[in-house]
Design a protein around this motif. Structure first.
Motif, PDB file in Angstrom:
ATOM      1  N   LYS A   1       0.837  -1.198   0.000  1.00 21.97           N
ATOM      2  CA  LYS A   1       0.000   0.000   0.000  1.00 21.97           C
ATOM      3  C   LYS A   1       0.870   1.245   0.000  1.00 21.97           C
ATOM      4  CE  LYS A   1      -4.431  -1.175   1.928  1.00 21.97           C
ATOM      5  NZ  LYS A   1      -4.044  -2.310   2.807  1.00 21.97           N
TER       6      LYS A   1
ATOM      7  N   ALA B   1       3.924   1.516  -1.104  1.00 19.25           N
ATOM      8  CA  ALA B   1       4.585   1.635  -2.404  1.00 19.25           C
ATOM      9  C   ALA B   1       3.653   2.306  -3.410  1.00 19.25           C
ATOM     10  CB  ALA B   1       5.015   0.251  -2.900  1.00 19.25           C
ATOM     11  N   VAL B   2       2.402   1.856  -3.454  1.00 23.82           N
ATOM     12  CA  VAL B   2       1.418   2.466  -4.352  1.00 23.82           C
ATOM     13  C   VAL B   2       1.274   3.951  -4.024  1.00 23.82           C
ATOM     14  CG1 VAL B   2      -1.019   2.541  -4.996  1.00 23.82           C
ATOM     15  CG2 VAL B   2       0.126   0.344  -4.712  1.00 23.82           C
TER      16      VAL B   2
ATOM     17  N   PHE C   1       3.484   5.967  -2.582  1.00 26.08           N
ATOM     18  CA  PHE C   1       4.673   6.726  -2.982  1.00 26.08           C
ATOM     19  C   PHE C   1       4.691   6.972  -4.483  1.00 26.08           C
ATOM     20  CE2 PHE C   1       7.729   5.907   0.753  1.00 26.08           C
ATOM     21  CZ  PHE C   1       7.000   6.828   1.474  1.00 26.08           C
ATOM     22  N   PHE C   2       4.292   5.953  -5.241  1.00 26.25           N
ATOM     23  CA  PHE C   2       4.241   6.103  -6.680  1.00 26.25           C
ATOM     24  C   PHE C   2       3.246   7.206  -7.059  1.00 26.25           C
ATOM     25  CE2 PHE C   2       2.421   4.911 -10.808  1.00 26.25           C
ATOM     26  CZ  PHE C   2       3.568   5.012 -11.570  1.00 26.25           C
ATOM     27  N   PHE C   3       2.128   7.214  -6.375  1.00 27.41           N
ATOM     28  CA  PHE C   3       1.107   8.232  -6.603  1.00 27.41           C
ATOM     29  C   PHE C   3       1.649   9.628  -6.264  1.00 27.41           C
ATOM     30  CE2 PHE C   3      -2.294  10.760  -4.580  1.00 27.41           C
ATOM     31  CZ  PHE C   3      -3.042  11.019  -5.714  1.00 27.41           C
ATOM     32  N   ILE C   4       2.346   9.744  -5.120  1.00 25.80           N
ATOM     33  CA  ILE C   4       2.933  11.023  -4.699  1.00 25.80           C
ATOM     34  C   ILE C   4       3.932  11.509  -5.744  1.00 25.80           C
ATOM     35  CG2 ILE C   4       4.550  12.050  -3.016  1.00 25.80           C
ATOM     36  CD1 ILE C   4       1.861  11.898  -1.863  1.00 25.80           C
TER      37      ILE C   4
ATOM     38  N   LEU D   1       4.045  10.860  -9.031  1.00 26.15           N
ATOM     39  CA  LEU D   1       3.327  11.369 -10.205  1.00 26.15           C
ATOM     40  C   LEU D   1       2.712  12.729  -9.899  1.00 26.15           C
ATOM     41  CD1 LEU D   1       1.415   8.332 -11.722  1.00 26.15           C
ATOM     42  CD2 LEU D   1       3.389   9.532 -12.633  1.00 26.15           C
TER      43      LEU D   1
ATOM     44  N   ILE E   1       5.223  15.564  -9.773  1.00 26.83           N
ATOM     45  CA  ILE E   1       5.713  15.908 -11.116  1.00 26.83           C
ATOM     46  C   ILE E   1       4.682  16.783 -11.839  1.00 26.83           C
ATOM     47  CG2 ILE E   1       6.244  14.971 -13.419  1.00 26.83           C
ATOM     48  CD1 ILE E   1       7.658  12.666 -12.023  1.00 26.83           C
ATOM     49  N   VAL E   2       3.423  16.373 -11.782  1.00 27.12           N
ATOM     50  CA  VAL E   2       2.383  17.141 -12.474  1.00 27.12           C
ATOM     51  C   VAL E   2       2.218  18.528 -11.828  1.00 27.12           C
ATOM     52  CG1 VAL E   2      -0.073  17.239 -13.016  1.00 27.12           C
ATOM     53  CG2 VAL E   2       1.183  15.104 -13.327  1.00 27.12           C
TER      54      VAL E   2
ATOM     55  N   ILE F   1      -3.875  14.237   2.067  1.00 24.08           N
ATOM     56  CA  ILE F   1      -3.038  13.111   1.651  1.00 24.08           C
ATOM     57  C   ILE F   1      -2.250  12.549   2.823  1.00 24.08           C
ATOM     58  CG2 ILE F   1      -1.006  12.552   0.273  1.00 24.08           C
ATOM     59  CD1 ILE F   1      -2.164  14.362  -1.905  1.00 24.08           C
TER      60      ILE F   1
ATOM     61  N   VAL G   1      -3.464   9.499   4.480  1.00 18.43           N
ATOM     62  CA  VAL G   1      -3.447   8.174   3.870  1.00 18.43           C
ATOM     63  C   VAL G   1      -2.403   7.244   4.501  1.00 18.43           C
ATOM     64  CG1 VAL G   1      -3.141   6.906   1.721  1.00 18.43           C
ATOM     65  CG2 VAL G   1      -4.534   8.964   1.755  1.00 18.43           C
ATOM     66  N   PRO G   2      -1.087   7.628   4.526  1.00 13.94           N
ATOM     67  CA  PRO G   2      -0.146   6.685   5.144  1.00 13.94           C
ATOM     68  C   PRO G   2      -0.461   6.440   6.620  1.00 13.94           C
ATOM     69  CG  PRO G   2       0.938   8.770   4.649  1.00 13.94           C
ATOM     70  CD  PRO G   2      -0.412   8.816   4.021  1.00 13.94           C
TER      71      PRO G   2
END
Lengths: 255, 255, 255, 255
Positions: A134, A136-137, A139-142, A144, A147-148, A207, A210-211
């Motif tokens: 969870k 990892a998902v 962090f990947f979301f953060i 992206l 960056i945007v 956000i 979430v963690p």
């Protein structure tokens, strides 16, 4: 080493040596102290290096499978603790070696295996490990998201603001903002940029939940449900969660 | 595309192309690199644009319902990824096009459909989705709060402090403070302003607990109940989330 | 003192005296006020000191075991509240005495024993106490982490950045960053440093979840179980926290 | 007013009027806009004031118990929304009246009584209300802590650092640090001050867990246990938590 009295004395000595060694490295980096006590620091550094080298050689010698030890996590750490000083002597003051030397700190973990606090550490590690995917998902979301958001802010602010010089810098700003660190070295100036930042911040506020939610849910579950130490009463077959229980709290059976 | 080996290779290639393309856009924004490698960046940008254009055309071609694809979320993203470069060529360097081009990043999501991590993402999304209304109420409350607090601070500080120039700027400050970001670009100077800020901060400290509480409670419930095993009622086809359910709670069908 | 009306009046008077005394110390530190009301502050300080001295002497006198009182936590606080003023008179303006004098604040706790809010405080303390060991492990981990991260940042930034002057300062920076405080007095400048900082911040974002998770899980458990109604076993006199217990989990006694 | 179509139209109009009025007050504070559109803002302000005055008079008129309305929370807010403009006209530009005028924002709450989101708000309010006493104890503790920490930092830093000018300012700094806001307008310079600050920050990191824990535990309890909407099945007497359930999930009984 072993749980013998001699082993305990050795561990205590080693702990002191590691801590002093780390303290010396830290103080060396403070210029005023370095100028004053250069000779002392230099001598101590060599004393510790030689001590740790002897320890490393002995560990390799005593180990039933020397190669396995040398390739293990602690084996590599033990080696990295002594090599920089020799390299420093040969190459003459490579700056980046300091950070390798400070890895000596990690050796403390080896000794702390003995400490009763370990159980608590294990529980924490378990809770984190279970939430691993969870997180990892997340962090990947953060990644992206930053960056945007960073790119959008770059478009908004660059030209008006000396801070947002490039997209990578703007991404760095987005991370600083979203994590609520907020250095203030780069801050929006334009009204649009400030409005957009405000939205990002409130988003970051949600956000952050979430963690925390992930880990807390895992920990609550570990306590409430099964996890580490659920004991089932052999008499009434109900779960008795508490580790310190001597009798089943439901039927009074001696556990 | 498909779960065939060829599809997997295509996806991996596409992922690489997207990542490289995004990296190029980022590096273009760094002036030193831009000056040095202008030609390389320019060429790469056109290569990727043409590649993505071909991909888009093929997707439209192969799609059984081309119009549905073109109106879908990914269809629009796919189009937005190529248009800016052509526009840039026609209009000559419109600055805001960068942020559209960076949306290529979002295309990664399309590929990640394949990844087993998706289940975790779904769970997170579900927890957020269920808390949606609570979070909306919370955000509305934060908005009102920052407007009121910002206005009060504007009255207190403006005149003494060069930072609080207008109510919108003061609201921006209130958001920065309440979310504990705290850039420090605008900070209270008057004793009254500092005292009032301290109250706001401690308030923010308590408020941060609310979204965390919402999401955590939802996640704990998902774990405690069923969630991981969403069961669909064979009668009414609605999701019944509870593991312990024997009957569908919507239609009363025996599960 | 006692729960008599006279005792209550005394407590209220004492509370007022403590608060005024603390307010005077605070205002003394503000230079503008100090210059204007020097005489008033000076007189008040002596009035309070003499009052608190009389109170201390009376407490020692009335106490059935004077020595035990004098060695107790509140006995020492009560003494520390009056000594600094006398020392100040003898030694002439020792600066550090102010912080001792402000300890008068702690005397408020003594009075608040009477307040019904105490129960809530006890619950919070209990939740923290139970998580004590986990939090200790966590702090030890944070300490190691900040030392390692600080050292790495020192190697990356020192030479390019005037902020990271030594390893201890870099560790201070790592704490400021990891806890998301982010003063901005020291901030990374080099691209590598900024990238590494971004990683640290996102890490800190996840780490913040850990203590929250610990305390929340403990509190949820306290609610879900019994907590509010701690039951003591009539046989072994140990606390059994679970409401659903029929038998004492320590001695098996039927409750 | 009422839930009739006419009432809904009136509410929508009122909402628009309030929002426009608040927007005008905000824009008035921005100097560039104020200089340009002074006349427009001035006219609009009077239009809204007269509208709201008429509304207020009508509300008093129509109310069955006018005095009760005038003394109610909304009655006072409604009055405060119009008085400042008249006072401004009489007294000539009193600055602090702006913050009273912005209270018009609060009138939005009156309209939002109609919105279905209210239930969610009620739940949040309930969770906060139940934790009220715990949060009060927590705030009192934070207050004492910041006073003691601020005083100690004042003793450590004052003399070396231009930021820590007095104890109240140091307390403000302690709040900024403990809540992890961290403006950086005041930051420790001395090594001892930095070390002490690092301890405060890590402490704040743990303390932030407490309010989160309180609220989360309350919310989890509300979901898991009874709280707002527990329905008990009349057939099997089990609790069915879900508000949207039409059939009991345990025995299939129609609710």
């Amino acid at each position: 080493m072993a749980d013998t009295p001699a082993g305990r004395i050795f561990d205590t000595m080693l702990l002191l040596a590691i801590l002093t060694s780390v303290a010396v490295i830290m103080m060396e980096s403070v210029q005023q102290l370095e100028l004053k006590y250069y000779q002392l620091f230099h001598t101590l550094e060599w004393v510790f290096t030689i001590l740790f080298t002897i320890e490393y050689v002995l560990r390799v010698w005593c180990s039933p499978k020397p190669e396995k030890y040398m390739r293990s996590f602690y084996g590599i750490i033990d080696l990295l603790c002594v090599v920089p000083t020799y390299l420093d002597f040969l190459l003459g003051g490579a700056h980046f070696l300091i950070s390798i030397r400070i890895l000596r700190m990690l050796r403390i973990f080896r000794i702390f295996k003995l400490v009763p606090f370990l159980h608590e550490g294990q529980q924490l590690t378990l809770a984190l490990q279970r939430s691993r995917r969870k997180i990892a998902v997340f962090f990947f979301f953060i990644l992206l998201l930053t960056i945007v958001l960073g790119s959008i802010m770059y478009v908004i602010e660059s030209g008006h603001n000396s801070g947002f010089t490039s997209i990578p810098v703007s991404i760095y700003w987005a991370v600083v903002t979203l994590t609520t660190v907020g250095y203030g070295d780069i801050a929006p100036i334009t009204p649009l940029g400030q409005a957009f930042s405000a939205v990002i911040m409130i988003m970051g506020y949600a956000i952050i939940a979430v963690p925390t939610g992930i880990v807390t849910a895992e920990m609550t579950r570990m306590r409430a449900g099964a996890s580490v130490t659920v004991r089932t009463c052999p008499e009434c077959h109900k779960d008795t969660f508490d580790e310190d229980a001597t009798f089943c709290k439901y039927c009074g059976h001696h556990l």
